[in-house]
Motif scaffolding. Structure first.
Motif, short mmCIF file in Angstrom:
data_model
loop_
_atom_site.label_atom_id
_atom_site.label_comp_id
_atom_site.label_asym_id
_atom_site.label_seq_id
_atom_site.Cartn_x
_atom_site.Cartn_y
_atom_site.Cartn_z
N PRO A 123 27.02 -24.12 25.52
CA PRO A 123 28.68 -24.64 26.02
C PRO A 123 29.28 -23.61 26.74
N PHE A 124 30.21 -23.64 27.64
CA PHE A 124 31.12 -22.84 28.11
C PHE A 124 32.56 -23.70 28.27
N ILE A 125 33.63 -22.95 28.25
CA ILE A 125 34.81 -23.49 28.58
C ILE A 125 35.58 -22.37 29.14
N GLU A 126 36.55 -22.49 30.37
CA GLU A 126 37.02 -21.56 31.10
C GLU A 126 37.97 -22.24 32.20
N MET A 127 38.63 -21.41 32.73
CA MET A 127 39.63 -21.63 33.98
C MET A 127 39.56 -20.35 34.65
N TRP A 128 39.64 -20.25 35.98
CA TRP A 128 39.71 -19.01 37.03
C TRP A 128 40.32 -19.28 38.10
N ALA A 129 40.76 -18.20 38.69
CA ALA A 129 41.37 -18.30 40.22
C ALA A 129 40.19 -18.07 41.19
N ALA A 130 40.10 -19.00 42.19
CA ALA A 130 39.01 -18.47 43.15
C ALA A 130 39.64 -17.34 44.26
N ASN A 131 38.58 -16.92 44.91
CA ASN A 131 38.78 -15.68 45.87
C ASN A 131 39.50 -16.51 47.15
N PRO A 132 40.67 -16.03 47.24
CA PRO A 132 41.71 -16.86 48.52
C PRO A 132 41.09 -16.31 49.83
N ASP A 133 40.03 -15.25 49.90
CA ASP A 133 39.60 -14.74 51.30
C ASP A 133 38.24 -15.33 51.36
N ASP A 134 37.81 -16.17 50.55
CA ASP A 134 36.55 -16.78 50.86
C ASP A 134 36.38 -18.09 51.11
N GLY A 135 36.01 -18.44 52.44
CA GLY A 135 36.14 -19.81 53.13
C GLY A 135 35.39 -20.72 52.23
N GLY A 136 34.50 -20.37 51.58
CA GLY A 136 33.68 -21.62 50.84
C GLY A 136 34.59 -22.11 49.54
N PHE A 137 35.16 -21.09 48.96
CA PHE A 137 35.91 -21.46 47.69
C PHE A 137 37.23 -22.30 48.22
N VAL A 138 37.66 -21.58 49.32
CA VAL A 138 39.24 -22.44 49.79
C VAL A 138 38.53 -23.79 50.13
N GLY A 139 37.63 -23.97 50.82
CA GLY A 139 37.03 -25.33 51.24
C GLY A 139 36.80 -26.20 49.87
N TRP A 140 36.53 -25.70 48.81
CA TRP A 140 35.88 -26.26 47.42
C TRP A 140 37.14 -26.66 46.80
N VAL A 141 38.13 -25.75 46.56
CA VAL A 141 39.41 -25.82 45.53
C VAL A 141 40.66 -25.59 46.20
N GLY A 142 40.74 -25.31 47.54
CA GLY A 142 41.90 -24.90 48.08
C GLY A 142 41.89 -23.72 48.00
N ARG A 143 43.34 -23.10 48.48
CA ARG A 143 43.73 -21.56 48.37
C ARG A 143 44.53 -20.84 47.27
N TRP A 144 43.99 -20.06 46.50
CA TRP A 144 44.82 -19.62 45.54
C TRP A 144 46.00 -18.79 45.97
N THR A 145 46.91 -18.94 45.72
CA THR A 145 48.48 -18.33 46.29
C THR A 145 48.82 -17.45 45.27
N GLY A 146 48.45 -17.36 44.01
CA GLY A 146 48.83 -16.54 43.17
C GLY A 146 49.89 -17.38 42.23
#
Length: 298
Positions: free
Chosen positions: A251-274
């Motif tokens: 098992p694992f537990i976590e949270m993280w901010a996705a790369n806001p310059d990666d279109g794939g991540f932005v399409g999946w989770v939205g754009r991280w603006t800090g």
């Protein structure tokens, strides 16, 4: 998609397809459709998930429903030390290639009441991964009870997921920004990574809510079930899935901010603006449990 001591396997944003919906909770209609080197997985993206629809009353019906289930014991960090791979858990302390914030060991702490507090701020993000003191197993029920952080665009919150580094077998609960809760199985079939994903509670804001997450795996009988507050909300069967897990899991537990310059991540989770000045996002883990019999919580 994983980083390990041996390699980085990248399998990002391939077309996903959802599993079946039998056994869903009442009222839910799932629509088809650092210096040291160590295993460093991080919950993989669940691209283009199919959605689960339901009324606001559906979510209310799931909230805090335990129906007599025993409380989970506190997460045991008694033998956790930086770089101690022999303990039960380790909080990561190294870079995270998927986003702008590194994993930071000091962003995971134990509160006086036994809760484990996981914080994400401008200095880093929290990840807990089971280590050698918690042997991997193939079958059983893994559970966490968690109070979620404020959900934001570009934020991935994984209150529970399972992983095998050698095969890349993986089963996830992931909040995809503010878009919903993704349940996903990732497995390799003939050398190609397959992603079987569905989105639950699409568009619902579950920020700050307390929920119990369960993953039941039965490799002998060929099924995986996902539980929320005691209700089964998703199931995969070996007989009808594109692929199926075949190795022991941790098992694992976590949270993280996705790369806001990666279109794939932005399409999946939205754009991280800090984060706002001095803003901190907190996820609290109230309990963790594993039952080798796979007994369901209700």
């Amino acid at each position: 998609m994983r980083t390990s001591s041996a390699m980085v396997t990248v399998a990002l944003l391939l077309a996903g397809c959802g599993g079946g919906s039998e056994g869903a909770a009442p009222g839910i209609n799932i629509v088809p459709g650092a210096v040291a080197v160590a295993p460093v997985p991080a919950a993989a993206p669940a691209p283009a998930p199919e959605t689960a629809q339901g009324s606001p009353e559906d979510l209310e019906a799931l909230r805090y429903i335990k129906r007599g289930a025993a409380s989970l014991p506190p997460l045991d960090l008694s033998d956790m030390r930086l770089w101690n791979w022999g303990g039960k858990w380790h909080a990561s302390e190294w870079g995270n290639w998927m986003g702008p914030l590194p994993w930071k060991y000091d962003h995971v702490s134990k509160a006086a009441n036994g809760d484990v507090v996981m914080k994400l701020d401008s200095g880093g993000a929290p990840q807990l991964q089971a280590m050698d003191g918690m042997p991997p197993v193939a079958t059983g029920m893994w559970e966490t009870e968690v109070t979620l952080p404020k959900l934001k665009d570009g934020l991935v919150v994984a209150p529970l997921w399972l992983y095998d580094a050698q095969s890349s077998d993986e089963i996830d609960f992931e909040f995809a920004g503010r878009k919903g809760l993704d349940v996903t199985m990732h497995v390799k079939v003939n050398g190609q990574m397959q992603h079987m994903s569905s989105r639950l509670f699409a568009g619902r804001d579950m920020s700050g809510e307390r929920h119990r997450f369960g993953i039941k795996v039965d490799q002998t009988n060929g099924y995986v079930e996902m539980y929320l507050d005691g209700y089964r909300v998703h199931r995969w069967d070996r007989s009808t899935s594109k692929g199926f897990v075949s190795r022991t899991l941790r098992p694992f537990i976590e949270m993280w901010a996705a790369n806001p310059d990666d279109g794939g991540f932005v399409g999946w989770v939205g754009r991280w603006t800090g984060l706002a000045d001095k803003e901190t996002l907190t996820m609290t883990v109230h309990g963790y449990g594993y039952n080798p019999t796979g007994k369901t919580p209700i």
